[in-house]
Scaffold this active site. Sequence first.
Site, mmCIF file in Angstrom:
data_model
loop_
_atom_site.group_PDB
_atom_site.id
_atom_site.type_symbol
_atom_site.label_atom_id
_atom_site.label_comp_id
_atom_site.label_asym_id
_atom_site.label_seq_id
_atom_site.Cartn_x
_atom_site.Cartn_y
_atom_site.Cartn_z
ATOM 1 N N GLU A 118 -13.861 -3.733 -6.971
ATOM 2 C CA GLU A 118 -13.459 -4.990 -7.567
ATOM 3 C C GLU A 118 -13.785 -6.174 -6.661
ATOM 4 O OE1 GLU A 118 -9.234 -5.345 -7.889
ATOM 5 O OE2 GLU A 118 -9.347 -4.692 -9.965
ATOM 6 N N CYS A 132 -12.896 -12.690 -2.852
ATOM 7 C CA CYS A 132 -12.324 -11.537 -2.167
ATOM 8 C C CYS A 132 -13.243 -10.347 -2.425
ATOM 9 C CB CYS A 132 -10.920 -11.298 -2.743
ATOM 10 S SG CYS A 132 -10.049 -9.944 -1.986
ATOM 11 N N CYS A 139 -10.742 4.296 0.728
ATOM 12 C CA CYS A 139 -10.438 3.983 2.127
ATOM 13 C C CYS A 139 -10.072 5.276 2.837
ATOM 14 C CB CYS A 139 -9.260 2.996 2.192
ATOM 15 S SG CYS A 139 -8.978 2.309 3.843
ATOM 16 N N CYS A 143 -2.439 3.694 4.280
ATOM 17 C CA CYS A 143 -1.263 2.834 4.363
ATOM 18 C C CYS A 143 -0.377 3.148 3.162
ATOM 19 C CB CYS A 143 -1.687 1.374 4.391
ATOM 20 S SG CYS A 143 -2.826 1.043 5.755
ATOM 21 N N CYS A 146 -0.219 0.849 -0.021
ATOM 22 C CA CYS A 146 -1.486 0.368 -0.580
ATOM 23 C C CYS A 146 -2.054 1.359 -1.577
ATOM 24 C CB CYS A 146 -2.493 0.146 0.551
ATOM 25 S SG CYS A 146 -4.139 -0.319 -0.039
ATOM 26 N N SER A 226 -10.435 -8.888 7.180
ATOM 27 C CA SER A 226 -9.068 -8.376 7.312
ATOM 28 C C SER A 226 -9.115 -6.916 7.748
ATOM 29 C CB SER A 226 -8.349 -8.491 5.958
ATOM 30 O OG SER A 226 -7.079 -7.880 6.025
ATOM 31 N N CYS A 368 -2.298 -4.721 -6.177
ATOM 32 C CA CYS A 368 -3.313 -5.062 -5.196
ATOM 33 C C CYS A 368 -4.221 -3.854 -5.057
ATOM 34 C CB CYS A 368 -2.655 -5.355 -3.868
ATOM 35 S SG CYS A 368 -3.832 -5.683 -2.592
HETATM 36 N N1 SAH Z 1 -8.277 -2.638 4.829
HETATM 37 C C1 SAH Z 1 -8.119 -3.991 5.196
HETATM 38 C C2 SAH Z 1 -8.524 -4.976 4.120
HETATM 39 C C3 SAH Z 1 -8.148 -4.669 2.692
HETATM 40 S S1 SAH Z 1 -6.449 -4.705 2.290
HETATM 41 C C4 SAH Z 1 -6.689 -4.240 5.664
HETATM 42 O O1 SAH Z 1 -5.856 -3.351 5.508
HETATM 43 O O2 SAH Z 1 -6.431 -5.308 6.212
HETATM 44 C C5 SAH Z 1 -6.103 -6.460 2.226
HETATM 45 C C6 SAH Z 1 -4.626 -6.781 2.384
HETATM 46 O O3 SAH Z 1 -3.873 -6.368 1.239
HETATM 47 C C7 SAH Z 1 -4.008 -6.094 3.586
HETATM 48 O O4 SAH Z 1 -3.206 -6.979 4.325
HETATM 49 C C8 SAH Z 1 -3.162 -5.054 2.921
HETATM 50 O O5 SAH Z 1 -2.158 -4.651 3.787
HETATM 51 C C9 SAH Z 1 -2.672 -5.774 1.686
HETATM 52 N N2 SAH Z 1 -2.130 -4.865 0.661
HETATM 53 C C10 SAH Z 1 -2.527 -3.627 0.343
HETATM 54 N N3 SAH Z 1 -1.757 -3.107 -0.642
HETATM 55 C C11 SAH Z 1 -0.842 -4.039 -0.959
HETATM 56 C C12 SAH Z 1 0.221 -4.113 -1.912
HETATM 57 N N4 SAH Z 1 0.466 -3.091 -2.739
HETATM 58 N N5 SAH Z 1 0.938 -5.242 -1.969
HETATM 59 C C13 SAH Z 1 0.657 -6.287 -1.163
HETATM 60 N N6 SAH Z 1 -0.330 -6.282 -0.256
HETATM 61 C C14 SAH Z 1 -1.070 -5.174 -0.140
HETATM 62 FE FE1 SF4 Z 2 -7.136 0.895 3.586
HETATM 63 FE FE2 SF4 Z 2 -5.285 -0.210 2.015
HETATM 64 FE FE3 SF4 Z 2 -4.673 0.366 4.540
HETATM 65 FE FE4 SF4 Z 2 -6.369 -1.681 4.004
HETATM 66 S S1 SF4 Z 2 -4.199 -1.556 3.441
HETATM 67 S S2 SF4 Z 2 -6.619 -0.036 5.546
HETATM 68 S S3 SF4 Z 2 -7.424 -0.849 2.182
HETATM 69 S S4 SF4 Z 2 -5.208 1.856 2.932
#
Ligand code: SAH
Ligand code: SF4
Length: 390
Positions: A118, A132, A139, A143, A146, A226, A368
């Site tokens: 996306e 974005c 990935c 996390c 996420c 990021s 997200c």
């Molecule tokens: N992998 C990188 C970039 C992509 S994620 C990173 O982790 O920084 C971009 C941002 O979205 C990150 O700060 C991530 O922590 C946040 N993010 C991911 N899932 C989310 C969610 N469900 N709600 C809010 N922010 C989220």
């Molecule tokens: Fe990967 Fe999501 Fe963690 Fe970013 S926030 S490193 S996209 S698992």
Amino acid sequence: MGVTLDLKRPAPRPDVGAAAPAAPPNLSGMTRGQMQAALVEAGAVAPDKARMRTNQIWRWIHNFGVTNFSRMTDIAKDSRAVLEQSFALGRPEVVERQVSRDGTRKWLIRFAPGVEAETVFIPGVGRAGALCVSSQVGCTLNCTFCHTGTQPLVRNLTAAEIMAQVQIARDDLGEWPSPAGERQLSNIVFMGMGEPLYNLDQVSDAIEIISDNEGTAISRRRITISTSGVVPEIPRAGEITQAMLAISLHATNDTLRDELVPLNRRYPIAELLAAIRAYPGLSNARRVTFEYVMLKGVNDSPAEAKALVALLKGIPAKINLIPFNPWPGSPYACSDWGTIEAFAAIINRAGYASPIRTPRGRDILAACGQLKSESEKVRASERRKVEKAL
Ligand code: SAH
Ligand code: SF4
């Protein structure tokens, strides 16, 4: 809460899953130097004319957005035929496009069968509007909050595929040729799917192309990467991209961050902060953004707000509080609005300008990294995430 980082697994490498897409290569993903070498190697241009021809072709691709070699009218027909045989120039397929009332646009792009990501354009953030972009499909990190983290890595995107996201946005925004005056697309953030520091070479090439004076011409200080905290790659990221840095922090102590961002077990907070402090070019005009997702009852107490302020002391920083976007099966809820405001107030008092925006209600705090999410929800979440980083 299923924390699934397997520390026995070898460290994910930048080339993880980087199965080469089918030839011929797309010229859009080559830096000037790479393009010049590739054109000569393919016999498409004479070595003594290579520089000039590269400039011409570059202009067609990055200033005019052409997708067909036949449009390159200042290139001889026989050279165009060689180009056609050796290189691609087209766009990948847009499988879904959504435009919201406020002008936010989202594209789901299919790079190859089963390889989809996306891209979202958000007007009114940064200087004019931010794109974005995704750096990987899926990935390797997990996390726990996420949605992308629940999806296995399909593969790294190539520089051409990262550029395709920019090109598709420019197609849709009508920004060919590059506008001389005001532009809608002014900033790029690597906050879509994936971990950009595990695909740094391709991300870096894309940044070199995007920031070239001719073409998309977005300066490196309007490009933000990021990362979840891939410490060993942070210095190199700074050196080769000179982009702005955003760090997904989300917790102020290692016990909690180990759980939320399992990569923290390999690179704990102290190491992460040391790498950030050494990031080249930091100043009050070039701050690091710290992203902090607000998880109800997990990381949202006043004590944690104070700990956050203490942790960032001495670092030129911006703080971006991101209301959590729940997804089906997610183990968390978003903090209550009052809790977020109380958290923000502590941060504001410490001198960080409004780390959240005016409340817009629960209905707009959503998905997200969720493909095919409801567009209104994506619009709000992407906007929040991006606008505070710029
Ligand atoms: N992998 C990188 C970039 C992509 S994620 C990173 O982790 O920084 C971009 C941002 O979205 C990150 O700060 C991530 O922590 C946040 N993010 C991911 N899932 C989310 C969610 N469900 N709600 C809010 N922010 C989220
Ligand atoms: Fe990967 Fe999501 Fe963690 Fe970013 S926030 S490193 S996209 S698992």
